[in-house]
Design an enzyme around this catalytic site. Structure first.
Site, PDB file in Angstrom:
ATOM      1  N   GLU A   1       0.872  -1.167   0.000  1.00  0.00           N
ATOM      2  CA  GLU A   1       0.000   0.000   0.000  1.00  0.00           C
ATOM      3  C   GLU A   1       0.915   1.224   0.000  1.00  0.00           C
ATOM      4  OE1 GLU A   1      -2.610   0.207   3.367  1.00  0.00           O
ATOM      5  OE2 GLU A   1      -3.472   2.109   2.688  1.00  0.00           O
TER       6      GLU A   1
ATOM      7  N   ARG B   1       4.887 -12.817   9.687  1.00  0.00           N
ATOM      8  CA  ARG B   1       5.592 -11.582   9.368  1.00  0.00           C
ATOM      9  C   ARG B   1       6.907 -11.522  10.146  1.00  0.00           C
ATOM     10  NH1 ARG B   1       3.668  -6.435   9.679  1.00  0.00           N
ATOM     11  NH2 ARG B   1       1.694  -7.102   8.856  1.00  0.00           N
TER      12      ARG B   1
ATOM     13  N   LYS C   1       4.368   0.865   9.321  1.00  0.00           N
ATOM     14  CA  LYS C   1       4.519   2.148   8.631  1.00  0.00           C
ATOM     15  C   LYS C   1       3.878   3.291   9.406  1.00  0.00           C
ATOM     16  CE  LYS C   1       3.100   0.182   4.851  1.00  0.00           C
ATOM     17  NZ  LYS C   1       2.462  -0.055   3.565  1.00  0.00           N
TER      18      LYS C   1
HETATM   19  P1  ATP Z   1       2.666  -2.078   7.880  1.00  0.00           P
HETATM   20  O1  ATP Z   1       1.877  -2.610   9.032  1.00  0.00           O
HETATM   21  O2  ATP Z   1       4.124  -1.965   8.153  1.00  0.00           O
HETATM   22  O3  ATP Z   1       2.096  -0.832   7.321  1.00  0.00           O
HETATM   23  P2  ATP Z   1       1.399  -3.525   5.860  1.00  0.00           P
HETATM   24  O4  ATP Z   1       1.189  -4.978   5.871  1.00  0.00           O
HETATM   25  O5  ATP Z   1       0.232  -2.671   6.132  1.00  0.00           O
HETATM   26  O6  ATP Z   1       2.599  -3.215   6.793  1.00  0.00           O
HETATM   27  P3  ATP Z   1       1.563  -3.339   3.068  1.00  0.00           P
HETATM   28  O7  ATP Z   1       2.088  -2.242   2.231  1.00  0.00           O
HETATM   29  O8  ATP Z   1       0.112  -3.593   3.050  1.00  0.00           O
HETATM   30  O9  ATP Z   1       2.039  -3.042   4.532  1.00  0.00           O
HETATM   31  O10 ATP Z   1       2.378  -4.674   2.820  1.00  0.00           O
HETATM   32  C1  ATP Z   1       2.773  -5.159   1.568  1.00  0.00           C
HETATM   33  C2  ATP Z   1       3.150  -6.596   1.731  1.00  0.00           C
HETATM   34  O11 ATP Z   1       4.236  -6.740   2.632  1.00  0.00           O
HETATM   35  C3  ATP Z   1       1.996  -7.393   2.298  1.00  0.00           C
HETATM   36  O12 ATP Z   1       1.876  -8.597   1.573  1.00  0.00           O
HETATM   37  C4  ATP Z   1       2.392  -7.635   3.718  1.00  0.00           C
HETATM   38  O13 ATP Z   1       1.851  -8.810   4.193  1.00  0.00           O
HETATM   39  C5  ATP Z   1       3.909  -7.673   3.630  1.00  0.00           C
HETATM   40  N1  ATP Z   1       4.520  -7.288   4.898  1.00  0.00           N
HETATM   41  C6  ATP Z   1       4.309  -6.166   5.593  1.00  0.00           C
HETATM   42  N2  ATP Z   1       4.987  -6.172   6.756  1.00  0.00           N
HETATM   43  C7  ATP Z   1       5.663  -7.344   6.795  1.00  0.00           C
HETATM   44  C8  ATP Z   1       6.539  -7.965   7.735  1.00  0.00           C
HETATM   45  N3  ATP Z   1       6.875  -7.366   8.879  1.00  0.00           N
HETATM   46  N4  ATP Z   1       7.045  -9.183   7.427  1.00  0.00           N
HETATM   47  C9  ATP Z   1       6.721  -9.775   6.281  1.00  0.00           C
HETATM   48  N5  ATP Z   1       5.911  -9.258   5.361  1.00  0.00           N
HETATM   49  C10 ATP Z   1       5.369  -8.062   5.600  1.00  0.00           C
HETATM   50 MG    MG Z   2      -1.418  -2.335   5.096  1.00  0.00          MG
END
Ligand code: ATP
Ligand code: MG
Length: 562
Positions: free
Chosen positions: A38, A263, A273
């Site tokens: 995202e 994760r 983020k």
């Molecule tokens: P955040 O909570 O840091 O904002 P998010 O999952 O909301 O992370 P996205 O941009 O939606 O961020 O994530 C893109 C991809 O990266 C998704 O498939 C998510 O599952 C993966 N991802 C995000 N954080 C992690 C992590 N700590 N370990 C492994 N994969 C991750």
């Molecule tokens: Mg997200």
């Protein structure tokens, strides 16, 4: 320890699923994954795990991996993030070819599918307030209650949904919901919201839309449109999988398969983020790419190499249960990479003047210094040696403790690549602080010469005072002081910020060869650690170095204890 060159994802449970699928010729044996960030912030080391996994799985199985911006929430997204994400994925060494997509490109199709769901009697417009919706939803132990709007006619639903789209209702007035099961033990299946009214400008579609699809509805459809075979996501989506499957099954479209993995959590590190943005916005770090940040851009600016980050992602593996990885493993990976490739140089971070009284004033001698003890092919350089030098303040003690093998009155040490010197006397300022150490050198002990074999207990790094150049060196420590990474979402992480996460040393003296350094160079400052130029702040004539990582490896030590 894993084999250094083992394929990224050779034997994890996801590969096992793919092996089965291939055996059964599911999707004609085709493998296609996607990395779906995202664009609401910069990527972090957790995303690196997901990137290595998704692109790695594709490469390993002769498949493809798409880059898809999951931009269904207009209020938090920005092109700055879109650009940084692409830069980071490329830097890590992966490429999406011509498969860069945006969920927002599918808005018309996603809308059409919503109309289809209404026509199938599988979706309805609901006028409950958010508060009422919560009350109707029930709890984990009690079933929910059906909305009084649940049995609206298809015609009325179509009319209201069209008018939602046309902007006739204010934000939040109505939503479109799936009609599934208010008594389902899975809360995600209790008539989840599919569309909400949001009169916000979108970074790509502008004001074209005033309704936006929810992630849980848009994501399976985006996967399906792109013919994604294996949709890999993190564990918190496990309970959402029934909705993912329901959406694709009810619409009768290509069945992507969602697979969840754990994760990455790292000690001393915050990864969400949302929190990282807070650090930037509150000025607690200088920017998203502050070298203390766990962002990919921060690691890059700090001096991490893509090889080290990929190696780390390989070693942590892929599991189905959440855990916390010790950050010393990440440091171990970069240290190992830099030990191999980092050019050895000398830099004095906290200088103390040394005068060699029996060395002729005005004379300079050029000594040979190897660039890497294990890689003769990396060559050597010339180091000037003369009467006035700098050593580290901590390498001299007037009244030393036991086993202090560095410079102290009457004691000999070797200067790396040069001679053995002996401390004869000191000069102090009014406060009693030693400002100059006077030594004699033994001309017979030149490194590489016939007497160079004479052993003394300590070897010090040094630079020639008239030749060395001034530099700033930034030493980094962890951004957070403790290890409660798994609870970061709940704990007040601001209170856990390490007040000493950066130390700026502004009076360093480095060997003059470093004047030619470029931002892509990595150095081992002898006895100090690994360093590189700061890509933002370093200027020719005003060098700024970042310490990437120190020399001491706490991870290896832990492993040996275990
Ligand atoms: P955040 O909570 O840091 O904002 P998010 O999952 O909301 O992370 P996205 O941009 O939606 O961020 O994530 C893109 C991809 O990266 C998704 O498939 C998510 O599952 C993966 N991802 C995000 N954080 C992690 C992590 N700590 N370990 C492994 N994969 C991750
Ligand atoms: Mg997200």
């Amino acid at each position: 320890m894993t084999e250094p060159n083992s394929p990224v994802v050779s034997t994890n449970f996801i590969q096992a699923i793919i092996n089965d699928d291939k055996k059964n010729n599911k999707h004609d044996g085709r493998v296609q994954t996607r990395f779906p960030p995202e664009p609401n912030g910069y990527l972090h080391i957790g995303h690196a795990k997901s990137i290595c996994l998704n692109f790695g799985i594709a490469v390993q199985n002769g498949g493809l991996c798409n880059l898809r911006f999951d931009d269904t929430n207009p209020t938090k997204e920005d092109v700055e993030y879109v650009d940084s994400i692409q830069e980071d994925v490329h830097w890590l060494g992966f490429d999406w070819g011509d498969r860069r997509h945006y969920a927002s490109d599918y808005f018309p199709q996603i809308y059409e599918y919503a109309v289809q769901l209404i026509e199938l009697g599988k979706a309805y417009v609901c006028d409950l307030t958010p508060q009422e919706m919560r009350e109707y939803r029930g709890t984990l132990t009690e079933p929910g209650k059906e909305s009084p709007y649940r049995n609206r006619s298809i015609e009325e639903n179509l009319d209201l949904f069209t008018r939602m789209k046309n902007g006739e209702f204010p934000d939040g007035a109505r939503v479109l919901r799936a009609k599934i099961d208010m008594a389902s033990p899975n809360l995600n299946m209790r008539d989840p919201v599919l569309y909400r009214i949001m009169k916000s400008e979108h970074h790509r579609t502008g004001n074209e839309w005033c309704i936006y699809p929810m992630y849980d509805y848009a994501h399976p459809i985006s996967d399906s449109i792109e013919n994604i075979t294996h949709s890999i996501c993190t564990l918190e989506f496990e309970d959402h999988r029934p909705l993912y499957d329901w959406t694709l099954e009810t619409l009768g479209i290509f069945r992507s398969q969602q697979i969840e993995f754990a994760r990455l959590n790292l000690t001393n590190t915050i990864m969400s983020k949302r929190f990282l943005r807070q650090l930037v916005e509150q000025g607690r770090v200088s920017s998203w790419d502050d070298p203390r940040m766990p962002t990919i851009s921060g690691l890059r600016r700090r001096g991490y190499t893509p090889e080290a980050v990929r190696d780390f992602c390989e070693r942590i593996g892929v599991a189905k249960a959440n855990s916390v990885v010790d950050i010393s493993l990440l440091e171990h990976c970069i240290r190992e990479d830099l030990n191999n490739r980092g050019r050895r140089v000398m830099a004095v971070l906290r200088p103390l003047k040394v005068v060699i009284d029996n060395y002729p004033a005005g004379q300079t001698e050029w000594l040979d210094a190897e660039n890497h003890p294990e890689h003769p092919e990396m060559g050597s350089r010339k180091l000037p040696f003369g009467r006035e030098l700098y050593i580290e303040q901590e390498d001299f003690m007037e009244v030393p403790p036991k086993k202090f093998f560095r410079l102290t009155p009457g004691q000999e040490v070797r200067l790396k690549h040069a001679y053995i010197i002996k401390c004869e006397s000191v000069v102090k300022d009014a406060s009693g602080r030693v400002t100059e150490v006077h030594c004699t050198y033994d001309p017979e002990t030149k490194s590489g010469g016939s007497q160079s074999g004479r052993k003394v207990k300590g070897t010090l790094h040094w630079v020639s005072a008239p030749h060395a150049i001034a530099a700033e060196v930034r030493l980094y420590d962890y951004l957070l002081v403790d290890d409660k990474t798994e609870e970061t979402e709940q704990t007040d992480f601001i209170a856990r910020l390490n007040p000493n996460s950066m130390e700026k040393l502004t009076t360093c003296m480095v060997e003059e060869n470093l004047a030619q350094a470029t931002v892509s160079d990595r150095f081992q400052f002898l006895r100090q650690g690994y360093f590189c130029l700061d890509s933002r702040d370093s200027k020719p004539g005003a060098l700024v170095f970042n310490r990437i990582v120190g020399l001491k490896d706490s991870w290896v030590k832990e492993q040996q204890k275990a």
